[in-house]
Design an enzyme around this catalytic site. Structure first.
Site, PDB file in Angstrom:
ATOM      1  N   ASN A  59       0.869  -1.180   0.000  1.00 41.32           N
ATOM      2  CA  ASN A  59       0.000   0.000   0.000  1.00 41.32           C
ATOM      3  C   ASN A  59       0.908   1.233   0.000  1.00 41.32           C
ATOM      4  OD1 ASN A  59      -1.834   2.039   0.466  1.00 41.32           O
ATOM      5  ND2 ASN A  59      -2.343   1.412   2.561  1.00 41.32           N
ATOM      6  N   TRP A  60       1.070   1.810  -1.171  1.00 45.38           N
ATOM      7  CA  TRP A  60       2.008   2.940  -1.310  1.00 45.38           C
ATOM      8  C   TRP A  60       1.469   4.227  -0.677  1.00 45.38           C
ATOM      9  CZ3 TRP A  60       4.259   2.837  -7.023  1.00 45.38           C
ATOM     10  CH2 TRP A  60       5.067   1.693  -7.163  1.00 45.38           C
ATOM     11  N   LYS A  61       0.172   4.249  -0.370  1.00 47.19           N
ATOM     12  CA  LYS A  61      -0.460   5.469   0.168  1.00 47.19           C
ATOM     13  C   LYS A  61      -0.176   6.650  -0.772  1.00 47.19           C
ATOM     14  CE  LYS A  61      -0.314   3.451   4.707  1.00 47.19           C
ATOM     15  NZ  LYS A  61      -0.233   3.622   6.157  1.00 47.19           N
ATOM     16  N   HIS A  73      -9.717   1.293   4.757  1.00 48.42           N
ATOM     17  CA  HIS A  73      -8.446   1.542   5.460  1.00 48.42           C
ATOM     18  C   HIS A  73      -8.677   2.572   6.568  1.00 48.42           C
ATOM     19  CE1 HIS A  73      -4.379   2.860   6.285  1.00 48.42           C
ATOM     20  NE2 HIS A  73      -3.980   1.705   5.770  1.00 48.42           N
ATOM     21  N   GLU A  93      -5.620  -4.567  10.813  1.00 51.07           N
ATOM     22  CA  GLU A  93      -4.654  -3.476  10.959  1.00 51.07           C
ATOM     23  C   GLU A  93      -4.999  -2.653  12.196  1.00 51.07           C
ATOM     24  OE1 GLU A  93      -2.507  -2.445   7.058  1.00 51.07           O
ATOM     25  OE2 GLU A  93      -4.239  -1.141   7.245  1.00 51.07           O
ATOM     26  N   GLY A 129       1.961   3.013  10.717  1.00 50.76           N
ATOM     27  CA  GLY A 129       2.651   4.249  10.351  1.00 50.76           C
ATOM     28  C   GLY A 129       3.814   4.618  11.254  1.00 50.76           C
ATOM     29  N   SER A 179       3.097  -1.552  10.392  1.00 49.10           N
ATOM     30  CA  SER A 179       4.542  -1.581  10.640  1.00 49.10           C
ATOM     31  C   SER A 179       5.192  -2.932  10.333  1.00 49.10           C
ATOM     32  CB  SER A 179       4.853  -1.179  12.093  1.00 49.10           C
ATOM     33  OG  SER A 179       4.344   0.107  12.367  1.00 49.10           O
ATOM     34  N   GLY A 224       2.806  -1.006   4.340  1.00 47.95           N
ATOM     35  CA  GLY A 224       2.844   0.413   3.993  1.00 47.95           C
ATOM     36  C   GLY A 224       4.256   0.857   3.681  1.00 47.95           C
TER      37      GLY A 224
END
Ligand code: PGA
Length: 250
Positions: free
Chosen positions: A9-11, A95, A165, A171, A211, A231
């Site tokens: 998930n590149w965000k 998400h 999650e 993050g 993470s 992420g």
């Protein structure tokens, strides 16, 4: 038995086309080695046309979100029908970063149904904001799952990827990393919810996100994770490939 899956998930990263190509190409180069693991990357919408041209059957594309309507007056939004022009296979739904912008369980439910109708595999994210001593977080998770799956039929539920999650573990500002025991507890609990409420005996894939890195991934796999939603480390090809490699051999 479903294959395991590792999803990036590149965000809202990276900033340039050049970097997007670099990351994708580097993952693609090694991807064929991994026979037991599906691989997907969910880039920002704007990179989909570029990556569609170089994607392979081994590294599939997914979207990070979509609007629940097909088309219309929704300034700044993108519909699932539009995304289908770019050969997406998966979509992340619910998400926590979208929930923080107002996405609730009923909208998540609408999107899940739409994705299933369009034959896009939903990656349903769920997770509590806090872990309280009294176990209230289990009720939060139960509600998220039950409301997200309202009126979704049993066969279709089996195709959904469930991504646990915990918000506190996501993050760079995460409170701390989750531990494998915490994942395992939720995994058992969710299987129970799926059985009791929806009669699901063959558990769908339950993956872990928050993470995830090459150091902690083995523990989650040993605790029953069938893959990961990654992420930050999905932006580092070396780390992402290492996580895939650990997943593939365990
Ligand atoms: P992270 O993000 O790996 O950077 O914690 C995971 C996610 O939000 O999907």
């Amino acid at each position: 038995m479903n294959k395991k899956i590792v999803i990036g998930n590149w965000k809202m990263n990276p900033i340039s086309k050049k970097e997007a190509l670099f990351i994708f190409e580097n993952v693609k180069k090694e991807a064929l080695k991994f026979k037991k693991t599906d691989i997907a990357i969910c880039p920002p919408f704007v990179f989909l046309p570029l990556l569609e041209r170089i994607k392979t059957t081994k590294v599939k594309l997914g979207s990070q979100n979509f609007h629940a309507e097909e088309k219309g007056s929704f300034t700044g939004e993108i519909s699932l029908k539009m995304l289908e022009n770019f050969s997406i296979f998966y979509s992340i739904i619910g998400h926590s970063e979208r929930r923080a912008m107002g996405e609730d369980n009923s909208l998540v439910n609408k999107k899940i149904k739409l994705a299933l109708k369009e034959k896009i595999t939903p990656i349903l994210c769920f997770g509590e904001k806090v872990r309280d001593e009294a176990g209230e977080y289990l009720n939060v998770l139960k509600n998220q799952i039950e409301e997200a799956l309202l009126n979704v039929n049993k066969k279709e539920i089996e195709n959904i990827i469930f991504a646990y999650e915990p918000v506190w573990a996501i993050g760079k500002d995460a409170l701390r990393e989750a531990n494998p025991e915490e994942f395992n507890e939720v995994c058992i609990f969710i299987k129970r919810v799926l059985l009791d409420k929806f009669g699901i005996k063959n558990s769908p894939r339950i993956i872990y996100g928050g993470s995830v890195n090459p150091k902690n991934s083995l523990g989650f796999l040993q605790a029953g994770a069938q893959g990961f939603l990654v992420g930050r480390d999905s932006l580092e090809p070396k780390n992402f490939l290492e996580i895939i490699s650990i997943t593939d051999s365990n």
